[in-house]
Design a protein around this motif. Structure first.
Motif, PDB file in Angstrom:
ATOM      1  N   THR A 426      13.616 -10.373  11.221  1.00  0.00           N
ATOM      2  CA  THR A 426      12.496 -10.990  11.931  1.00  0.00           C
ATOM      3  C   THR A 426      12.548 -10.698  13.424  1.00  0.00           C
ATOM      4  N   SER A 427      13.755 -10.599  13.987  1.00  0.00           N
ATOM      5  CA  SER A 427      13.861 -10.231  15.404  1.00  0.00           C
ATOM      6  C   SER A 427      13.409  -8.800  15.630  1.00  0.00           C
ATOM      7  N   LEU A 428      13.708  -7.936  14.686  1.00  0.00           N
ATOM      8  CA  LEU A 428      13.391  -6.519  14.828  1.00  0.00           C
ATOM      9  C   LEU A 428      11.945  -6.208  14.441  1.00  0.00           C
ATOM     10  N   PHE A 429      11.538  -6.689  13.254  1.00  0.00           N
ATOM     11  CA  PHE A 429      10.229  -6.315  12.724  1.00  0.00           C
ATOM     12  C   PHE A 429       9.104  -7.237  13.185  1.00  0.00           C
ATOM     13  N   GLY A 430       9.399  -8.519  13.338  1.00  0.00           N
ATOM     14  CA  GLY A 430       8.366  -9.502  13.640  1.00  0.00           C
ATOM     15  C   GLY A 430       8.448 -10.641  12.654  1.00  0.00           C
ATOM     16  N   ARG A 431       8.318 -11.858  13.154  1.00  0.00           N
ATOM     17  CA  ARG A 431       8.506 -13.024  12.304  1.00  0.00           C
ATOM     18  C   ARG A 431       7.180 -13.484  11.704  1.00  0.00           C
ATOM     19  N   VAL A 432       7.211 -13.753  10.400  1.00  0.00           N
ATOM     20  CA  VAL A 432       6.063 -14.345   9.711  1.00  0.00           C
ATOM     21  C   VAL A 432       6.585 -15.485   8.855  1.00  0.00           C
ATOM     22  N   GLY A 433       5.700 -16.397   8.487  1.00  0.00           N
ATOM     23  CA  GLY A 433       6.073 -17.495   7.615  1.00  0.00           C
ATOM     24  C   GLY A 433       6.350 -18.772   8.372  1.00  0.00           C
ATOM     25  N   PRO A 434       6.044 -19.932   7.758  1.00  0.00           N
ATOM     26  CA  PRO A 434       6.263 -21.217   8.426  1.00  0.00           C
ATOM     27  C   PRO A 434       7.732 -21.493   8.714  1.00  0.00           C
ATOM     28  N   THR A 435       8.626 -21.205   7.750  1.00  0.00           N
ATOM     29  CA  THR A 435      10.050 -21.459   7.932  1.00  0.00           C
ATOM     30  C   THR A 435      10.841 -20.263   7.418  1.00  0.00           C
ATOM     31  N   GLU A 436      12.100 -20.239   7.783  1.00  0.00           N
ATOM     32  CA  GLU A 436      12.976 -19.157   7.341  1.00  0.00           C
ATOM     33  C   GLU A 436      13.138 -19.167   5.827  1.00  0.00           C
ATOM     34  N   GLN A 437      13.299 -20.353   5.233  1.00  0.00           N
ATOM     35  CA  GLN A 437      13.481 -20.441   3.794  1.00  0.00           C
ATOM     36  C   GLN A 437      12.220 -20.016   3.038  1.00  0.00           C
ATOM     37  N   ASP A 438      11.040 -20.322   3.594  1.00  0.00           N
ATOM     38  CA  ASP A 438       9.797 -19.825   2.996  1.00  0.00           C
ATOM     39  C   ASP A 438       9.819 -18.307   2.918  1.00  0.00           C
ATOM     40  N   ARG A 483      -3.554  -9.656  18.143  1.00  0.00           N
ATOM     41  CA  ARG A 483      -4.683  -8.840  18.616  1.00  0.00           C
ATOM     42  C   ARG A 483      -5.607  -9.646  19.528  1.00  0.00           C
ATOM     43  N   LEU A 484      -5.853 -10.911  19.173  1.00  0.00           N
ATOM     44  CA  LEU A 484      -6.731 -11.743  19.994  1.00  0.00           C
ATOM     45  C   LEU A 484      -6.111 -12.040  21.359  1.00  0.00           C
ATOM     46  N   SER A 485      -4.789 -12.168  21.391  1.00  0.00           N
ATOM     47  CA  SER A 485      -4.117 -12.481  22.657  1.00  0.00           C
ATOM     48  C   SER A 485      -4.067 -11.285  23.597  1.00  0.00           C
ATOM     49  N   GLY A 486      -4.215 -10.090  23.032  1.00  0.00           N
ATOM     50  CA  GLY A 486      -4.115  -8.888  23.853  1.00  0.00           C
ATOM     51  C   GLY A 486      -2.690  -8.419  24.060  1.00  0.00           C
ATOM     52  N   ASP A 487      -1.713  -9.183  23.578  1.00  0.00           N
ATOM     53  CA  ASP A 487      -0.300  -8.808  23.689  1.00  0.00           C
ATOM     54  C   ASP A 487       0.251  -8.663  22.283  1.00  0.00           C
ATOM     55  N   VAL A 488       0.355  -7.422  21.801  1.00  0.00           N
ATOM     56  CA  VAL A 488       0.781  -7.209  20.421  1.00  0.00           C
ATOM     57  C   VAL A 488       2.281  -7.315  20.249  1.00  0.00           C
ATOM     58  N   GLY A 489       3.044  -7.316  21.351  1.00  0.00           N
ATOM     59  CA  GLY A 489       4.488  -7.466  21.277  1.00  0.00           C
ATOM     60  C   GLY A 489       5.224  -6.144  21.293  1.00  0.00           C
ATOM     61  N   GLU A 490       6.551  -6.247  21.529  1.00  0.00           N
ATOM     62  CA  GLU A 490       7.384  -5.053  21.629  1.00  0.00           C
ATOM     63  C   GLU A 490       8.289  -4.861  20.425  1.00  0.00           C
ATOM     64  N   ASP A 491       8.114  -5.675  19.379  1.00  0.00           N
ATOM     65  CA  ASP A 491       8.896  -5.461  18.163  1.00  0.00           C
ATOM     66  C   ASP A 491       8.211  -4.396  17.307  1.00  0.00           C
ATOM     67  N   VAL A 492       8.763  -4.137  16.130  1.00  0.00           N
ATOM     68  CA  VAL A 492       8.213  -3.089  15.264  1.00  0.00           C
ATOM     69  C   VAL A 492       6.770  -3.402  14.886  1.00  0.00           C
ATOM     70  N   LEU A 493       6.475  -4.652  14.561  1.00  0.00           N
ATOM     71  CA  LEU A 493       5.103  -5.007  14.209  1.00  0.00           C
ATOM     72  C   LEU A 493       4.159  -4.736  15.372  1.00  0.00           C
ATOM     73  N   GLY A 494       4.575  -5.062  16.575  1.00  0.00           N
ATOM     74  CA  GLY A 494       3.736  -4.798  17.737  1.00  0.00           C
ATOM     75  C   GLY A 494       3.426  -3.322  17.894  1.00  0.00           C
ATOM     76  N   HIS A 495       4.445  -2.481  17.709  1.00  0.00           N
ATOM     77  CA  HIS A 495       4.221  -1.031  17.821  1.00  0.00           C
ATOM     78  C   HIS A 495       3.315  -0.525  16.696  1.00  0.00           C
ATOM     79  N   LEU A 496       3.483  -1.081  15.493  1.00  0.00           N
ATOM     80  CA  LEU A 496       2.623  -0.660  14.386  1.00  0.00           C
ATOM     81  C   LEU A 496       1.172  -1.051  14.639  1.00  0.00           C
ATOM     82  N   ILE A 497       0.956  -2.242  15.195  1.00  0.00           N
ATOM     83  CA  ILE A 497      -0.407  -2.666  15.528  1.00  0.00           C
ATOM     84  C   ILE A 497      -1.009  -1.736  16.575  1.00  0.00           C
ATOM     85  N   ALA A 498      -0.217  -1.413  17.598  1.00  0.00           N
ATOM     86  CA  ALA A 498      -0.718  -0.555  18.671  1.00  0.00           C
ATOM     87  C   ALA A 498      -1.075   0.831  18.158  1.00  0.00           C
TER      88      ALA A 498
END
Length: 682
Positions: A426-438, A483-498
């Motif tokens: 999640t630190s590398l790729f991007g975090r999704v989900g309400p909790t870690e166990q989810d 995307r709405l915030s305009g800051d896609v992030g610097e993790d893998v997900l951010g780069h994939l979005i960009a």
């Protein structure tokens, strides 16, 4: 501290699947104690808030203290300290403090029980000590001093979901039970005014802390202190949303009803009701079984698999059976994996991956979209700092190990490798989900359906489909927000979005899902297999212990251990045309079964295959595939897996219990652990 938001009822329905609990993930935690105990309510709340599945074994106060053969024997005069009992794979945790520490130990930043910063944990500790000293016992005593005068009400609500034998004993021996309960609660020396004054002083302290700018003890949103206060005050508040059945207003004795109304009118009482409304998750339905999957059982012993693979590669490297061609020589296996035009992967993985995630490179043969995805994924990964990955794994693994040292036992699978793997991912790729166990449950269900369900078990398929819906909702929400915030992030997900502006909106999510689904359980299984192997072989363990600070040698030892106990002993491909391989001609659509275990015991590629040699060329191993369909996270695994093993080897570990499997996954490997002496560390 980032506040955890409880799942909505809709989320819970999708998460739990249905009222039929055969669809549930196995519950690794068991909570034992009276259903009506505020301490049990606090533990339930924290477990449900983090979506940690548990089985509850309710008991009647005092009666449940006598017979728990598989845990320990309570003493009735210690019931306040020993209840609740939280049983985890690595041991039993008696009492509320030990239970909270057990939950805190497995939580990542943002979900830790007492908070993340030292300042926050210290502030919560002050409140905790106040509640323990002047609220928890006092509120129970004030409640029961009145309630025990009305035995029918107490019997009804103290026996909720208790075992039949306890309910029968209570009906027969109600008077002796009442006397025991009064003694356990010290009601014989009860001083009403002193306990009421103590409770009022806590309410005063809470009311002095809250304000319009900071409406909760935790600030602008409820934190641990708020939840603890709400639970311990519940006997005098009877708030709606309590995780146990409440008596009707008509059942309540007048004295209790008046006291409840009086407390509810105070600002602190209104805070309790507000905390329950805003923060209490929907109660988890009862779990009655640990069986997650009906079809797959524990795999054969590794030694037997190695012996069979070695004999095959030596005496029967190529054979046909049931319309399939079986290959086990290293040369033949790598030839099939390299000739991806002749031997296709899409008929094997394509439909299942597409069903749960959409098209992804591990389910596609050579085509423009596959190479486009490969290029973007590798570009995103190459922008990641390897030193940062090393730091995340090192820091988090040491924290988990240090906390586990307090009890001297560790679950290497779910209490160590899996936790660190998901936090790294999640630190590398991007975090999704309400909790870690989810997220962990969803990833495992997706991995199981996609790669480990060859016979299409309907239960595994159903769980995979539900997990796919959840992951898509979480990931789409995260991507839309970025995307709405305009800051896609610097993790893998951010780069994939960009890199995907103007493309199919689902493309970043599909690439993220394909990477993260395999990352966690691949790492977890690899570490579990390596540790199992070194614990079963003294020579390997001593060698790895001695050379754990030599990164290249340790890397070699880890890959050698995995060669003996690989992630997957076989791979599948399908012939796209009539072609020759391994000296045999195969027809179109013939299924090819590739024994990677046999190939890695082929003396032509691994001289003296029975011996363990960490100096072997790393490109000979087939742990993460071969050819264009290699695991995209293999470079991360090369950092993460040896480091997880190295940090564990800083302790003297010994196996406590054999590996337990949940379907095809290693589910728990319990080891005892002690810090090595300085001379051994050197």
């Amino acid at each position: 501290m980032a506040q955890i938001q409880p799942n909505t009822p809709g989320d819970n329905r999708d998460h739990f699947g249905s009222s039929d609990n055969k669809h549930f993930e196995p519950a690794r935690f068991t909570l034992v104690g009276p259903k009506c105990d505020p301490s049990n309510e606090l533990v339930r709340w924290l477990l449900e808030q983090r979506q940690i599945l548990y089985r509850e074994k309710p008991s009647i106060p005092v009666l449940g203290a006598f017979v728990f053969r598989w845990t320990f024997v309570f003493r009735w005069n210690r019931i306040g300290r020993d209840s609740p009992l939280l049983i985890t794979p690595d041991g039993s945790h008696r009492g509320i403090v030990a239970s909270l520490h057990a939950i805190d130990r497995i939580c990542h930043p943002g979900e830790r029980v007492y908070g993340d910063t030292e300042e926050e944990r210290a502030a919560n500790q002050i409140w905790w000590e106040l509640f323990q000293d002047k609220l928890s016992k006092q509120a129970i005593r004030v409640h029961y001093s009145i309630a025990l005068q009305h035995k029918d009400i107490v019997k009804k609500h103290a026996s909720q979901r208790a075992p039949l034998w306890q309910r029968l004993l209570l009906s027969i021996f109600c008077s002796p039970w009442t006397k025991l309960l009064r003694k356990a609660l010290e009601l014989n020396r009860f001083q009403t005014n002193a306990d009421v004054a103590a409770v009022d002083s806590v309410f005063d302290s809470v009311e002095n802390q809250i304000s319009d700018e900071s409406p909760f003890l935790g600030g602008k949103s409820p934190g641990f202190a708020d939840i603890a206060f709400a639970c311990f005050a519940s006997p005098l508040m009877l708030p709606s949303g309590l995780g146990t059945q409440l008596p009707d207003d008509s059942e309540l004795p007048e004295e209790i009803r008046d006291r409840v109304i009086q407390n509810q009118q105070r600002p602190a009482g209104q805070l309790v009701q507000k905390i329950y409304r805003s923060c209490r998750p929907e109660p988890q339905p009862p779990l009655k079984t640990r069986q997650a999957y009906a079809f797959v059982s524990r795999p054969p012993p590794p030694r037997l698999l190695r012996l069979a693979a070695t004999l095959r590669v030596k005496f029967l490297p190529t054979f046909r059976f049931g319309g399939r061609l079986y290959l086990s020589r290293w040369k033949d296996v790598t030839e099939v994996l390299s000739k991806d035009c002749d031997f296709r992967i899409e008929p094997i993985n394509g439909k299942k991956i597409k069903d749960v995630n959409g098209p992804f490179i591990l389910g596609m043969d050579r085509q423009p979209e596959m190479f486009m995805q490969r290029e973007r994924i590798y570009r995103a990964l190459h922008r990641m700092d390897c030193s940062a990955i090393h730091s995340i794994v090192d820091t988090e693994s040491k924290r988990v190990l240090q906390l586990a040292l307090q009890s001297g036992r560790l679950d290497v699978i779910n209490g160590y490798a899996r936790l660190v793997a998901v936090r790294t991912a999640t630190s590398l790729f991007g975090r999704v989900g309400p909790t870690e166990q989810d997220l962990l449950r969803v990833l495992r269900a997706l991995f199981h359906q996609t790669f480990l369900n060859p016979k299409n078990d309907p239960l595994v398929h159903a769980r995979g489909q539900r997990a796919a819906r959840q992951f898509q909702n979480w990931a789409d929400k995260e991507i839309k927000g970025r995307r709405l915030s305009g800051d896609v992030g610097e993790d893998v997900l951010g780069h994939l979005i960009a890199m995907s502006q103007g493309d199919d909106p689902s493309l970043p999510r599909r690439m993220l899902g394909g990477m993260i689904v395999g990352a966690v359980d691949t790492t977890t299984t690899a570490v579990g297999n390596i540790v199992s192997e070194l614990l079963s072989c003294r020579h390997l363990r001593n060698a790895m212990q001695a050379e754990r600070h030599d990164s290249s040698r340790l890397h070699g030892w880890c890959w050698e251990a995995l060669r003996r106990r690989p992630l997957s002993p076989a791979m599948l491909r399908e012939a796209s045309r009539q072609v020759s391989v391994g000296g045999s001609s195969v027809d179109k659509e013939t299924l090819i079964v590739l024994s990677t275990l046999g190939a890695m015991h082929d003396s032509a590629a691994f001289p003296r295959p029975a011996a363990m040699d960490p100096r072997r060329p790393l490109d000979r191993y087939l742990h993460f595939g071969h050819g264009i369909h290699q695991c995209v996270g293999r470079d991360i695994n090369a950092i993460q897996i040896p480091l997880l093993v190295k940090n564990l080897l800083d302790y003297d570990i010994a196996q406590v219990r054999a590996v337990r499997y949940s379907g095809p996954f290693p589910d728990s490997l319990i080891v005892s652990m002690n810090r090595l002496s300085p001379c051994m560390n050197s």
